[in-house]
Design a protein around this motif. Structure first.
Motif, PDB file in Angstrom:
ATOM      1  N   THR A   9       0.827  -1.196   0.000  1.00  0.00           N
ATOM      2  CA  THR A   9       0.000   0.000   0.000  1.00  0.00           C
ATOM      3  C   THR A   9       0.873   1.261   0.000  1.00  0.00           C
ATOM      4  O   THR A   9       1.823   1.352   0.755  1.00  0.00           O
ATOM      5  N   SER A  29      -5.038  -0.122  -1.441  1.00  0.00           N
ATOM      6  CA  SER A  29      -5.098  -1.210  -0.473  1.00  0.00           C
ATOM      7  C   SER A  29      -4.652  -2.504  -1.119  1.00  0.00           C
ATOM      8  O   SER A  29      -4.658  -2.638  -2.339  1.00  0.00           O
ATOM      9  N   SER A  30      -4.225  -3.421  -0.307  1.00  0.00           N
ATOM     10  CA  SER A  30      -3.790  -4.708  -0.842  1.00  0.00           C
ATOM     11  C   SER A  30      -4.358  -5.830   0.013  1.00  0.00           C
ATOM     12  O   SER A  30      -4.613  -5.661   1.192  1.00  0.00           O
ATOM     13  N   ASP A  31      -4.573  -6.955  -0.640  1.00  0.00           N
ATOM     14  CA  ASP A  31      -5.124  -8.105   0.053  1.00  0.00           C
ATOM     15  C   ASP A  31      -4.252  -9.328  -0.240  1.00  0.00           C
ATOM     16  O   ASP A  31      -4.426  -9.988  -1.260  1.00  0.00           O
ATOM     17  N   LYS A  36      -4.602  -9.692  -4.515  1.00  0.00           N
ATOM     18  CA  LYS A  36      -5.132  -8.566  -5.279  1.00  0.00           C
ATOM     19  C   LYS A  36      -4.865  -7.238  -4.591  1.00  0.00           C
ATOM     20  O   LYS A  36      -4.745  -7.167  -3.375  1.00  0.00           O
ATOM     21  N   ILE A  37      -4.836  -6.213  -5.418  1.00  0.00           N
ATOM     22  CA  ILE A  37      -4.632  -4.873  -4.903  1.00  0.00           C
ATOM     23  C   ILE A  37      -5.640  -3.927  -5.542  1.00  0.00           C
ATOM     24  O   ILE A  37      -6.198  -4.220  -6.599  1.00  0.00           O
ATOM     25  N   ILE A  38      -5.843  -2.800  -4.889  1.00  0.00           N
ATOM     26  CA  ILE A  38      -6.677  -1.758  -5.472  1.00  0.00           C
ATOM     27  C   ILE A  38      -5.779  -0.564  -5.746  1.00  0.00           C
ATOM     28  O   ILE A  38      -5.064  -0.094  -4.861  1.00  0.00           O
ATOM     29  N   GLU A  64     -12.813   1.921  -7.872  1.00  0.00           N
ATOM     30  CA  GLU A  64     -11.756   1.003  -8.301  1.00  0.00           C
ATOM     31  C   GLU A  64     -12.105  -0.427  -7.909  1.00  0.00           C
ATOM     32  O   GLU A  64     -12.548  -0.667  -6.790  1.00  0.00           O
ATOM     33  N   ALA A  66     -10.542  -4.414  -7.608  1.00  0.00           N
ATOM     34  CA  ALA A  66      -9.238  -5.019  -7.344  1.00  0.00           C
ATOM     35  C   ALA A  66      -8.659  -5.686  -8.587  1.00  0.00           C
ATOM     36  O   ALA A  66      -9.390  -6.199  -9.436  1.00  0.00           O
TER      37      ALA A  66
END
Ligand SMILES: [Zn+2]
Length: 106
Positions: A9, A29-31, A36-38, A64, A66
């Motif tokens: 992030t 943000s990231s997951d 995945k990321i946004i 957005e 992801a």
């Protein structure tokens, strides 16, 4: 399985595939779970929002969606190139990321 993301992030990244190819944006943000990321301004999705509560306004919102972290490359804040990230361990045991183009720590 938890994936280790190469980006985090706040990083600025460049999209390398898909409809937003070659666009740049900042990671919002990231997951790590889904990998995945946004990214700000990337993979915009249109959502039709219906008013559900009294006083709420319906309409179309852009947000957005992801994308896979594998679809982006980090843009080095030091040299501005899209680069691969290396990791190295400092003598005191701290792990730092570095740019493989200019060797600057990130
Ligand atoms: Zn660099």
């Amino acid at each position: 399985m938890k994936m280790k993301l190469k980006v985090r992030t706040g990083d600025t990244v460049k999209v390398i595939s898909g409809k937003d190819k070659d666009k740049k944006g900042k990671i919002l943000s990231s997951d790590p779970k889904s990998g995945k990321i946004i990214v700000e301004g990337i993979n915009m999705a249109t959502k039709h929002k219906k008013p559900r509560k009294a006083g709420e306004v319906g309409g179309i919102i852009h947000q957005e969606a992801a994308i896979y972290a594998a679809k982006v490359m980090l843009v080095c804040p030091k040299c501005g190139a899209s680069t691969r990230v290396g990791r190295k361990v400092l003598p005191d045991g701290e792990i730092v990321r570095y740019c493989k183009k200019c060797n600057e720590n990130l």
